[in-house]
Design a protein around this motif. Structure first.
Motif, short mmCIF file in Angstrom:
data_model
loop_
_atom_site.label_atom_id
_atom_site.label_comp_id
_atom_site.label_asym_id
_atom_site.label_seq_id
_atom_site.Cartn_x
_atom_site.Cartn_y
_atom_site.Cartn_z
N THR A 1 0.83 -1.20 0.00
CA THR A 1 0.00 0.00 0.00
C THR A 1 0.87 1.25 0.00
OG1 THR A 1 -1.68 -1.21 1.25
CG2 THR A 1 -1.87 1.18 1.23
N LEU A 2 1.93 1.23 0.79
CA LEU A 2 2.86 2.35 0.84
C LEU A 2 3.53 2.56 -0.52
CD1 LEU A 2 4.29 4.46 2.74
CD2 LEU A 2 6.10 2.75 2.94
N LEU A 3 3.98 1.46 -1.15
CA LEU A 3 4.62 1.56 -2.46
C LEU A 3 3.65 2.10 -3.51
CD1 LEU A 3 6.74 -1.74 -2.62
CD2 LEU A 3 7.53 0.59 -2.15
N HIS A 4 2.39 1.68 -3.42
CA HIS A 4 1.38 2.17 -4.35
C HIS A 4 1.18 3.68 -4.17
CE1 HIS A 4 -2.14 2.26 -6.87
NE2 HIS A 4 -2.81 2.84 -5.89
N SER A 5 1.16 4.11 -2.92
CA SER A 5 1.03 5.54 -2.63
C SER A 5 2.22 6.31 -3.21
CB SER A 5 0.95 5.73 -1.11
OG SER A 5 1.23 7.04 -0.74
N PHE A 6 3.43 5.77 -3.04
CA PHE A 6 4.62 6.41 -3.61
C PHE A 6 4.50 6.49 -5.12
CE2 PHE A 6 7.83 5.14 -0.05
CZ PHE A 6 7.15 5.94 0.84
N SER A 7 4.08 5.39 -5.73
CA SER A 7 3.97 5.31 -7.19
C SER A 7 3.06 6.40 -7.74
CB SER A 7 3.45 3.94 -7.60
OG SER A 7 3.21 3.88 -8.97
N SER A 8 1.92 6.59 -7.10
CA SER A 8 0.95 7.56 -7.61
C SER A 8 1.41 9.00 -7.43
CB SER A 8 -0.42 7.35 -6.96
OG SER A 8 -0.34 7.53 -5.57
N SER A 9 2.39 9.22 -6.56
CA SER A 9 2.86 10.60 -6.35
C SER A 9 4.12 10.94 -7.14
CB SER A 9 3.09 10.85 -4.85
OG SER A 9 4.22 10.14 -4.40
N LEU A 10 4.64 9.99 -7.92
CA LEU A 10 5.84 10.25 -8.70
C LEU A 10 5.51 10.92 -10.03
CD1 LEU A 10 7.77 6.86 -8.25
CD2 LEU A 10 8.36 9.06 -7.22
#
Length: 180
Positions: A6-15
């Protein structure tokens, strides 16, 4: 659902696209050129890094280095906070003293969460960053804001301050539930 994913997904969407290009460049020694050329999102890059065991829920130093290299200190601090909260390295499941009040607040405060955060002295810029990182999840926006507030206040983050702010926003029912 795995909190690390979930954290990685959040990072991905903010890049941004430029940041993704930078990350791909920094991974050239670890990932083959052909694989990197096919990567179109942060999620795809993180999947490859997970597959190659360069990052894992118990090994975040490589990811921290990557994010630091592209000057995304906001994501580095989220990653560090994630580790500190015991989500990554949980030797024992000691609940955080703020966990229960945060849960109650997240369940009961809706669209007016920004009013509460302003009352707690949380800046508009920080709220905007949280919204950008979680554009379609109101509950996660509030949860992240509360965590950021807690990190900002450190030892001065008190449940009594939360209750006082809730009452100051006329959210007395939520304040009563937090007190219980």
């Amino acid at each position: 659902m795995d909190p690390f994913l979930t954290l990685l997904h959040s990072f991905s969407s903010s890049l941004s696209d430029a940041e993704l290009c930078s990350l791909k460049f920094l991974c050239r020694e670890k990932i083959g050129k052909r694989k990197l050329e096919s990567v179109r999102s942060g999620g795809e890059l993180f999947s490859i890094l997970l597959e190659q065991q360069l990052i894992a829920s118990h090994e975040v130093s490589f990811l921290e280095g990557l994010l630091g290299s592209i000057k995304r200190e906001d994501l580095v601090s989220q990653l560090k906070q994630f580790v500190e909260e015991g989500e990554v390295n949980a030797p024992d499941d000691q609940p955080d003293v703020h966990e229960k009040p945060f849960e109650v607040i997240c369940e009961n405060v809706g669209r007016d969460w920004k009013i509460l955060m302003r009352k707690l002295g949380f800046s508009e810029v920080k709220m905007d960053r949280v919204v950008a990182a979680n554009p379609f999840n109101l509950r996660e926006q509030l949860a992240q804001s509360l965590r950021e507030w807690q990190k900002w206040k450190g030892r001065d983050a008190k449940v009594t301050d939360l209750i006082k702010a809730l009452r100051g926003c006329n959210m007395n029912l939520v304040a009563d539930r937090v007190e219980q």
